[in-house]
Design an enzyme around this catalytic site. Sequence first.
Site, mmCIF file in Angstrom:
data_model
loop_
_atom_site.group_PDB
_atom_site.id
_atom_site.type_symbol
_atom_site.label_atom_id
_atom_site.label_comp_id
_atom_site.label_asym_id
_atom_site.label_seq_id
_atom_site.Cartn_x
_atom_site.Cartn_y
_atom_site.Cartn_z
ATOM 1 N N TRP A 227 0.831 -1.210 0.000
ATOM 2 C CA TRP A 227 0.000 0.000 0.000
ATOM 3 C C TRP A 227 0.869 1.265 0.000
ATOM 4 O O TRP A 227 0.389 2.342 0.300
ATOM 5 C CB TRP A 227 -0.900 -0.001 1.242
ATOM 6 C CG TRP A 227 -2.047 -0.960 1.148
ATOM 7 C CD1 TRP A 227 -3.313 -0.695 0.743
ATOM 8 C CD2 TRP A 227 -2.027 -2.361 1.468
ATOM 9 N NE1 TRP A 227 -4.084 -1.833 0.784
ATOM 10 C CE2 TRP A 227 -3.315 -2.884 1.221
ATOM 11 C CE3 TRP A 227 -1.047 -3.242 1.932
ATOM 12 C CZ2 TRP A 227 -3.654 -4.211 1.425
ATOM 13 C CZ3 TRP A 227 -1.381 -4.573 2.127
ATOM 14 C CH2 TRP A 227 -2.663 -5.048 1.878
ATOM 15 N N CYS A 263 -6.539 -5.063 -1.675
ATOM 16 C CA CYS A 263 -7.683 -5.884 -1.254
ATOM 17 C C CYS A 263 -8.449 -6.537 -2.397
ATOM 18 O O CYS A 263 -8.821 -7.707 -2.312
ATOM 19 C CB CYS A 263 -8.621 -5.070 -0.364
ATOM 20 S SG CYS A 263 -9.368 -3.631 -1.148
ATOM 21 N N HIS A 322 -13.430 -1.524 0.961
ATOM 22 C CA HIS A 322 -12.620 -2.713 1.219
ATOM 23 C C HIS A 322 -13.316 -3.884 0.540
ATOM 24 O O HIS A 322 -14.547 -3.966 0.529
ATOM 25 C CB HIS A 322 -12.468 -2.963 2.722
ATOM 26 C CG HIS A 322 -11.632 -4.169 3.040
ATOM 27 N ND1 HIS A 322 -10.446 -4.420 2.403
ATOM 28 C CD2 HIS A 322 -11.806 -5.199 3.913
ATOM 29 C CE1 HIS A 322 -9.925 -5.541 2.868
ATOM 30 N NE2 HIS A 322 -10.737 -6.030 3.785
ATOM 31 N N ASP A 345 -11.892 -13.143 4.330
ATOM 32 C CA ASP A 345 -11.110 -11.965 3.934
ATOM 33 C C ASP A 345 -9.635 -12.338 3.938
ATOM 34 O O ASP A 345 -9.078 -12.686 4.976
ATOM 35 C CB ASP A 345 -11.381 -10.817 4.920
ATOM 36 C CG ASP A 345 -10.806 -9.486 4.440
ATOM 37 O OD1 ASP A 345 -10.009 -9.487 3.481
ATOM 38 O OD2 ASP A 345 -11.154 -8.448 5.037
ATOM 39 N N ASN A 385 -20.399 -2.432 10.891
ATOM 40 C CA ASN A 385 -21.434 -1.852 11.749
ATOM 41 C C ASN A 385 -20.911 -1.297 13.064
ATOM 42 O O ASN A 385 -21.667 -1.172 14.031
ATOM 43 C CB ASN A 385 -22.530 -2.892 12.043
ATOM 44 C CG ASN A 385 -23.866 -2.242 12.340
ATOM 45 O OD1 ASN A 385 -24.039 -1.031 12.149
ATOM 46 N ND2 ASN A 385 -24.811 -3.020 12.819
ATOM 47 N N ASP A 387 -19.775 1.554 15.672
ATOM 48 C CA ASP A 387 -20.005 2.986 15.905
ATOM 49 C C ASP A 387 -18.654 3.695 15.963
ATOM 50 O O ASP A 387 -17.655 3.116 16.398
ATOM 51 C CB ASP A 387 -20.742 3.200 17.233
ATOM 52 C CG ASP A 387 -22.217 2.861 17.126
ATOM 53 O OD1 ASP A 387 -22.675 2.561 16.016
ATOM 54 O OD2 ASP A 387 -22.899 2.893 18.174
ATOM 55 N N GLU A 439 -31.055 -2.736 14.618
ATOM 56 C CA GLU A 439 -29.647 -2.429 14.359
ATOM 57 C C GLU A 439 -28.950 -1.997 15.644
ATOM 58 O O GLU A 439 -27.826 -2.411 15.933
ATOM 59 C CB GLU A 439 -29.550 -1.339 13.281
ATOM 60 C CG GLU A 439 -28.130 -1.053 12.807
ATOM 61 C CD GLU A 439 -27.533 0.184 13.464
ATOM 62 O OE1 GLU A 439 -26.312 0.372 13.367
ATOM 63 O OE2 GLU A 439 -28.296 0.953 14.092
ATOM 64 N N TYR A 508 -32.394 -28.051 7.270
ATOM 65 C CA TYR A 508 -32.018 -28.841 8.445
ATOM 66 C C TYR A 508 -30.526 -28.705 8.743
ATOM 67 O O TYR A 508 -30.079 -28.954 9.850
ATOM 68 C CB TYR A 508 -32.415 -30.315 8.272
ATOM 69 C CG TYR A 508 -31.550 -31.126 7.339
ATOM 70 C CD1 TYR A 508 -30.529 -31.922 7.842
ATOM 71 C CD2 TYR A 508 -31.743 -31.104 5.965
ATOM 72 C CE1 TYR A 508 -29.728 -32.669 7.011
ATOM 73 C CE2 TYR A 508 -30.951 -31.836 5.123
ATOM 74 C CZ TYR A 508 -29.942 -32.631 5.644
ATOM 75 O OH TYR A 508 -29.145 -33.365 4.795
#
Length: 679
Positions: A227, A263, A322, A345, A385, A387, A439, A508
């Site tokens: 990078w 990536c 990403h 990943d 997700n 914060d 959420e 199942y």
Amino acid sequence: MKAKSGQNRKEHNTDKFQSEDLIIRRGQTFQMWITLSRPFNTSTDKLHLELKTGSAPVISKGTHVIIPLVEDLEDDRWEVAVVRQEDKKLLLSVNSLPTANIGRYQLTVHTVCPNGQATSKHDPANDICILFNPWCEEDTVFMDSEDERTEYVLNDVGLIYYGTELQIGYRTWDYGQFEDGILAACLYVLEKSGTPASGWGDPINMVRIISAMVNSVDDFGVVQGNWSGTYTGGSAPTVWTGSVEILKQYHSNKGTPVCFGQCWVFAGVVTTVLRCLGVPCRTVTNYSSAHDTDVSLTTDVYFDENLEPLENLNRDSIWNFHVWNDCWMARPDLPTGMGGWQVVDATPQETSQGTFRCGPASLTAVRNGQVYHKHDATFVFAEVNSDKIYWQRNVDGTFDQIYNEKKVVGHSISTKAVGLDERFDITHLYKHAEGTEEERIAVETACKYGTKAEAYTPPTSEDVSLEVSMDGTGPQMGSDAQLTISLKNSSSDNRKVLLHSQVAVIYYTGVHKATVQRDNTDVDLLPNEGETQWSLAYEDYKNELVDQASLMLTLSARVKETQQVLATQYSFRLRSPDLTLKPIGKAVVGEKMAVEISFTNPLPQTLKGVLFHVEGLGLMTAQTVHYGDIGSRASASVTANFVPTQSGPRKLLASLDCRQLTQVHGVVSIDVHDITEGW
């Protein structure tokens, strides 16, 4: 028998491979010719096949397989049967296990006759490559949609998204999983991992190996990340347009990492390798993707007393985009409902159990904040997700939370649409809609298991309980399903509860098939009381049911006054009706009698192509009766004749099978008398 246009390769969906090897998928029969020194005599000659793979083949590990010759093939076992004989040649049909280790197997034939025994010499041209089988229901990578299998296993060209959420770009990527030499390169990557071939039958373990091996860090894997902006000694990551050149270069240079990748290159190569080996896979892009470095499940920004950033502490980051992968499999190692899409990943960001790899992490677990489920759900949850929490340092060196941004991470999660060169937004699979109660509950559930659980206000009290129960033996197929949800308020004050419910059809194996109902309800609870009925109409679930499927009710709730969070999941099966069996005539050894099998269709739709299967030890060998169609809510009966062969208490078993209804069966006890006994 190895030809691309031949029966084996076409039936096994391996006819696209540009290779002359015999490439088959596990859990499915294939055919082969063998030529002997003289015609085979079934009364005096014996024969079996042996397959070996890995560096140290062992029978107990499934890397040395002995395949016996049998009269008739049965499912779920290694067996070989003679289809026909032409002088010295035998056409054999071979059945493999749906759990077999994948890889390249050496084949030998072993014969035993009165004059001694012989073993064929190994010829590499006769090696057999065995892959995962998404077309086989018993394989843990089974995917039931032909359109999705075509896209996620057989499509060799795709789109990879990049840019920013407001300026989404895409590039076409040649996966090339069927190109000449790519299967050999993928198997070479597995060999280079140094992991035992005995673990290559488990897709959970296998994708974990690939996640580690596609990056070069700590194991001399396929691609070296860079990078820095300086790419001397290699190719800039943006130069690559596909995976073929990369994998061939890695193979031909005997495992020297290819320079350089970022990536989307890692993700493109993972898609190639997994599709090549038979695991359904797609390349996924997450915009505003967080990188959580301290397992806090929050993206943290630190300030000093004067609100100046503390750069030495600000190691968490949010990437414009990403790219990673989703792969499809059941998760028998996790609770029911965690199967289906899993995140993998290969970009080296953080270690997992000491190695730079990530996944497989269940999308269902990530979506609901259940980050304690392996593997690496904590890291993936933070990516989509977390914060963004701002902290200010106090004079005494401690930190206080000063602000919380809730909607900055995980936007426009994108992949190529099935069968179309268009973007398909799958954000809803990774997270509940931003700002919804579900959420917030997911975030707070997840963060309980992070290193900064104190960032979220605990409830002031926990005085409401949530339970689900079922009356009697539960709902029956074809009728509305009803359950009782008990919300009990044990406080002396009124409580207002916002209750979210969702019901899904679950295979199942635990794989999620489809969500069939969602609901939000405000429940007012008086002190020491509370109960509510929940129902699901047959119309809402009839088109989504699958063989042996169950339903799962997922509940989450928040108590308004105390901020207490409640959650539970409840699995239940829809009962099929029983068959009624009625014996006709005297039950005497050697004398003909009959049984009448009757059944009433519980569904408001016609059952097509109904089969009745009936058998009983000492009563009759298995019989199948092709009945035909049974109309909506209609009754049907069929009579089977038989002659008991053994006396004493016996059981006659019957089952019904058709596409719309499974797990229908019945039994009757019959006391059979000897012909000499009086009645």
